[in-house]
Design an enzyme around this catalytic site. Structure first.
Site, PDB file in Angstrom:
ATOM      1  N   CYS A  71       6.999   4.320   6.588  1.00  7.76           N
ATOM      2  CA  CYS A  71       6.934   5.775   6.663  1.00  7.76           C
ATOM      3  C   CYS A  71       7.229   6.269   8.078  1.00  7.76           C
ATOM      4  CB  CYS A  71       5.547   6.227   6.236  1.00  7.76           C
ATOM      5  SG  CYS A  71       4.304   5.786   7.440  1.00  7.76           S
ATOM      6  N   CYS A 115      -1.074   3.366   9.640  1.00  8.47           N
ATOM      7  CA  CYS A 115       0.303   3.102  10.080  1.00  8.47           C
ATOM      8  C   CYS A 115       0.307   2.609  11.533  1.00  8.47           C
ATOM      9  CB  CYS A 115       1.148   4.361   9.951  1.00  8.47           C
ATOM     10  SG  CYS A 115       0.933   5.225   8.375  1.00  8.47           S
ATOM     11  N   CYS A 123       0.455   0.277   0.934  1.00 12.58           N
ATOM     12  CA  CYS A 123       1.635   1.148   0.920  1.00 12.58           C
ATOM     13  C   CYS A 123       2.932   0.347   0.849  1.00 12.58           C
ATOM     14  CB  CYS A 123       1.652   2.055   2.146  1.00 12.58           C
ATOM     15  SG  CYS A 123       1.813   1.159   3.693  1.00 12.58           S
ATOM     16  N   ASP A 152       4.510  -1.041   3.325  1.00 19.19           N
ATOM     17  CA  ASP A 152       5.347  -0.932   4.520  1.00 19.19           C
ATOM     18  C   ASP A 152       5.269  -2.212   5.353  1.00 19.19           C
ATOM     19  OD1 ASP A 152       5.915   1.544   3.641  1.00 19.19           O
ATOM     20  OD2 ASP A 152       4.698   2.623   5.094  1.00 19.19           O
TER      21      ASP A 152
HETATM   22 FE1  FES Z   1       1.919   2.645   5.156  1.00 17.78          FE
HETATM   23 FE2  FES Z   1       2.634   4.454   6.906  1.00 17.78          FE
HETATM   24  S1  FES Z   1       2.187   4.779   4.786  1.00 17.78           S
HETATM   25  S2  FES Z   1       2.520   2.318   7.193  1.00 17.78           S
END
Ligand code: FES
Length: 144
Positions: free
Chosen positions: A60, A104, A35, A37
């Site tokens: 997110c 996450c 993702c 992040d």
């Molecule tokens: Fe990757 Fe939440 S979508 S940490």
């Protein structure tokens, strides 16, 4: 049923412990390659106890809520307990996350673990590598 619990929404909208500790004793940064992040955790540690903790999360809402909850859960705790924190415990404290958002909360567990490892490395404190199974360099952007 709502996708996100009230606790997730609360910690997302009013994150606890967001920010930076300039003179941190340990810093951990991890990312999720899928993702993209990134989560960074800063620790102040005295006598093996976390006296302060802050986070920066570029991610997110679930990642922000997980960071916020996880930092609340480790503040004031001895490192022995901090290293026991699992993403499952963070998820439960948030009254759950949707299945596709569980990763996450894994970032929070790994970033905290990485920050403790950084503290041990900086101080030259010996540790058993088995304590840091998540810090073998597999995390994108891991500074550990
Ligand atoms: Fe990757 Fe939440 S979508 S940490």
């Amino acid at each position: 049923m709502a996708l996100y619990s009230n606790k997730v929404m609360d910690h997302f909208r009013n994150p606890r412990n967001a920010g930076v500790i300039e003179d941190a004793d340990g810093v951990g940064e991890v990312g999720n390659a899928v993702c993209g992040d990134i989560m960074k955790i800063y620790l102040k540690i005295e006598n093996d106890v976390v006296t302060d903790v802050k986070f920066e999360t570029f991610g997110c809402g679930s990642a922000i809520a997980s960071s916020s909850m996880a930092t609340e859960m480790i503040k004031g705790k001895p490192l022995s307990q901090v290293l026991q924190l699992t993403n499952k415990a963070v998820t439960e404290a948030l009254d759950g996350l949707p299945a596709h958002k569980l990763h996450c909360s894994v970032l929070a567990e790994e970033a905290i673990r990485s920050a403790v490892k950084d503290y041990y490395d900086r101080r030259g404190i010996a540790y058993d590598p088995v304590q840091f199974p998540g810090c073998d360099g597999h995390c994108e952007g891991c500074m550990g």
